[in-house]
Design an enzyme around this catalytic site. Structure first.
Site, PDB file in Angstrom:
ATOM      1  N   GLU A   1      -8.885  -5.049  -4.444  1.00 52.32           N
ATOM      2  CA  GLU A   1      -8.341  -4.089  -3.579  1.00 52.32           C
ATOM      3  C   GLU A   1      -9.128  -2.968  -3.480  1.00 52.32           C
ATOM      4  O   GLU A   1      -9.107  -2.421  -2.176  1.00 52.32           O
ATOM      5  CB  GLU A   1      -7.143  -3.536  -4.479  1.00 52.32           C
ATOM      6  CG  GLU A   1      -6.193  -4.415  -5.122  1.00 52.32           C
ATOM      7  CD  GLU A   1      -4.781  -4.372  -4.157  1.00 52.32           C
ATOM      8  OE1 GLU A   1      -4.997  -3.929  -2.760  1.00 52.32           O
ATOM      9  OE2 GLU A   1      -3.952  -4.869  -4.575  1.00 52.32           O
TER      10      GLU A   1
ATOM     11  N   SER B   1       0.917  -1.162  -0.067  1.00 48.66           N
ATOM     12  CA  SER B   1       0.152   0.008  -0.004  1.00 48.66           C
ATOM     13  C   SER B   1       0.839   1.431   0.236  1.00 48.66           C
ATOM     14  O   SER B   1       1.883   1.497  -0.973  1.00 48.66           O
ATOM     15  CB  SER B   1      -1.008  -0.102   1.242  1.00 48.66           C
ATOM     16  OG  SER B   1      -2.025   0.730   1.084  1.00 48.66           O
TER      17      SER B   1
END
Length: 510
Positions: free
Chosen positions: A326, A206
């Site tokens: 995601e 991330s």
């Protein structure tokens, strides 16, 4: 008496390698002592820079000065200031004195020259912590390092007064400068822990993955690592004055204005007044659009897509990938009208094409559509662009994966049976999450993924140990490792969506 003296001498000789563990060593700042944990030497809170407090708030990190005596690295450093979470102790475990790293090593001596894995944590550049260990890697002969860096306003606020203070005339990106100083410290000192400074792999997920992407293109990191692992992150957006739903990287000048607006919202007269505010007054803003890396011409020199086209990046082996669902963590259902309104605001003349690719006729479908747009625009396209650019202009290897394993062993299960954000991490790093339930198939997937990551850290190639063979990425060929109920090579997933974002971002590139 002679026996006592002999035992004393032997104790001195063995000090630093109790039970075969490297529990005491010497770094640039002086002697340092760790602890034994799970059979390995662990140094929990090593300060790699001076505390960024007082006049050092919003300045580039300063190297840690030498200390006197033996530094006891037996306690974790406090988390950097961030939006408080009552389940994590509110603000009591936070401090601006946060520039620490940890080293967990299986080395028996300083001469072992083991490969080194450096984890940069995620958290949207707003939250997170370096605290934790990685036994599965260390058991396999890898030195594990995790790094803390400044977050939110304290790590990424840009301001014109700060630019005037800077020798380079820059502002923002303090959190990235922290990461770079940590990498330099690791390069200079990791041999003291039995690690090889020429065998460093950086990794992140991330915001940590975005950091890895940025570090791969920064001239300030040349020679500090030989490989990179990027999970669900990249930084290949064009440069603009507004980030706008993750569609651009901000210019420094635009970020400076946001910094001034932030100052005004706190009713502070100037930078001096901002520096006097307690940190908890600066961590209330939680919008990702506010505090993010900016193109400053120094840490981030330009549009990263252009830099890769020009070959201006650190050409290292890369393992990268994204997950199938995601975006679900970042989106919520809205009305169809509001969904279309937002798309038209963010994508303008490109909105009709986007709506055809991501249609929605009810609120539930708007959630799925927004999730997929976030997945592709914020994560998948950047990874796809990176792989294509590096294979076209570089010499190092690229390995791409697509993780599509839904599991209870994750932070957030996918409502559609895919893999949400962060879902790959327990599988790649060999731990359990939540209730820890794993099927026999999932246990097998975890064993293989962990070996891939370990092999890549050791050699720059995930293959070996009779694993399913992972071909390095080649554009338009079935060379992406698809992970779902097993492993198989396939094409890039959601290719029409990748083509859309490639064209859309190209139109925005100056």
């Amino acid at each position: 008496m002679k026996k006592i003296l002999l035992l004393t001498v032997l104790g001195i000789i063995c000090l630093g390698s109790v039970k075969g563990q490297l529990l005491k060593t010497t770094v640039a700042q002086g002697e340092i002592e760790g602890i034994e944990e799970n059979g390995f030497a662990l140094y929990k809170g090593i300060p790699y820079a001076e505390a960024p407090i007082g006049d050092f708030r919003w300045k580039a990190p300063v190297s840690k000065r030498p200390w006197k005596g033996v530094y006891k690295a037996d306690q974790w450093g406090k988390r950097p200031p961030q939006p408080s979470n009552p389940t994590q102790g509110g603000t009591d475990d936070m401090s601006e004195d946060c520039l620490y790293l940890c080293v967990q090593t299986p080395a028996k001596t300083k001469n072992d020259k083991l490969p080194v894995f450096v984890m940069i944590h995620g958290g949207a550049f707003l939250t997170g912590s370096y605290i934790g260990t990685q036994d599965s890697f260390v058991r396999n002969g890898i030195v594990y390092v995790s790094v803390e860096y400044r977050l939110g306003a304290l790590g990424f606020m840009a301001h014109p007064e700060l630019a005037k203070e800077s020798p380079q005339g820059i502002t923002g990106n303090y959190g990235l400068l922290d990461q770079i100083m940590a990498l330099q410290w690791i390069h200079d000192n990791i041999a003291a822990f039995g690690g090889d400074p020429e065998k460093v792999t950086i990794a992140g997920e991330s915001a940590g993955g975005i950091s890895v992407s940025i570090l791969c293109a920064s001239p300030l990191t040349k020679g500090l690592f030989r490989a990179a692992i990027c999970e669900s992150g990249s930084s290949f957006w064009p440069v603009a004055d507004q980030r706008g739903d993750n569609t651009a990287m901000s210019t420094m000048q635009a970020a400076e204005q946001m910094g001034v607006n932030f100052q005004n919202s706190l009713k502070a007269k100037n930078l001096k007044a901002l520096r006097k505010l307690p940190f908890d007054k600066l961590t209330t803003a939680t919008q990702m659009e506010l505090f993010w890396p900016v193109v400053d011409g120094y840490v981030i020199t330009d549009d990263q897509y252009k830099l890769y086209e020009q070959g201006k990046y650190n050409d290292v082996d890369v393992l990268m990938g994204t997950n199938s669902d995601e975006g679900s963590m970042f989106c919520r259902p809205v009305s169809v009208v509001d969904y279309e309104k937002r798309i038209r605001k963010s994508y303008g003349e490109w909105a009709d094409k986007l709506l055809k690719l991501y249609p929605a006729t009810n609120e539930q479908e708007t959630y799925f559509a927004q999730s997929d747009i976030f997945r592709d625009g914020s994560f998948a396209w950047g990874t796809y662009a990176w792989a294509n650019l590096q294979t076209a202009n570089g010499k190092s290897r690229v390995y791409m994966y697509y993780f599509d394993q839904n599991s209870e062993n994750t932070m957030l299960s996918s409502s559609r049976g895919g893999a949400s954000h962060v879902a790959e991490m327990p599988f790649a790093y060999g731990y359990t999450f939540g209730n820890g339930k794993m099927t026999d198939t999932e246990k097998h997937i975890q064993q293989i993924m962990t070996k891939y990551w370990i092999n890549f850290t050791k050699t720059g190639d995930p293959n070996g140990d009779n694993l399913p063979y992972w071909t390095s990425y080649q554009k338009d060929k079935p060379t992406v490792m698809i992970i779902k109920e097993g492993f198989h090579l396939g094409p890039v997933q959601n290719q029409p969506q990748m083509d859309f974002f490639e064209a859309f971002f190209k139109s925005k590139r100056k």
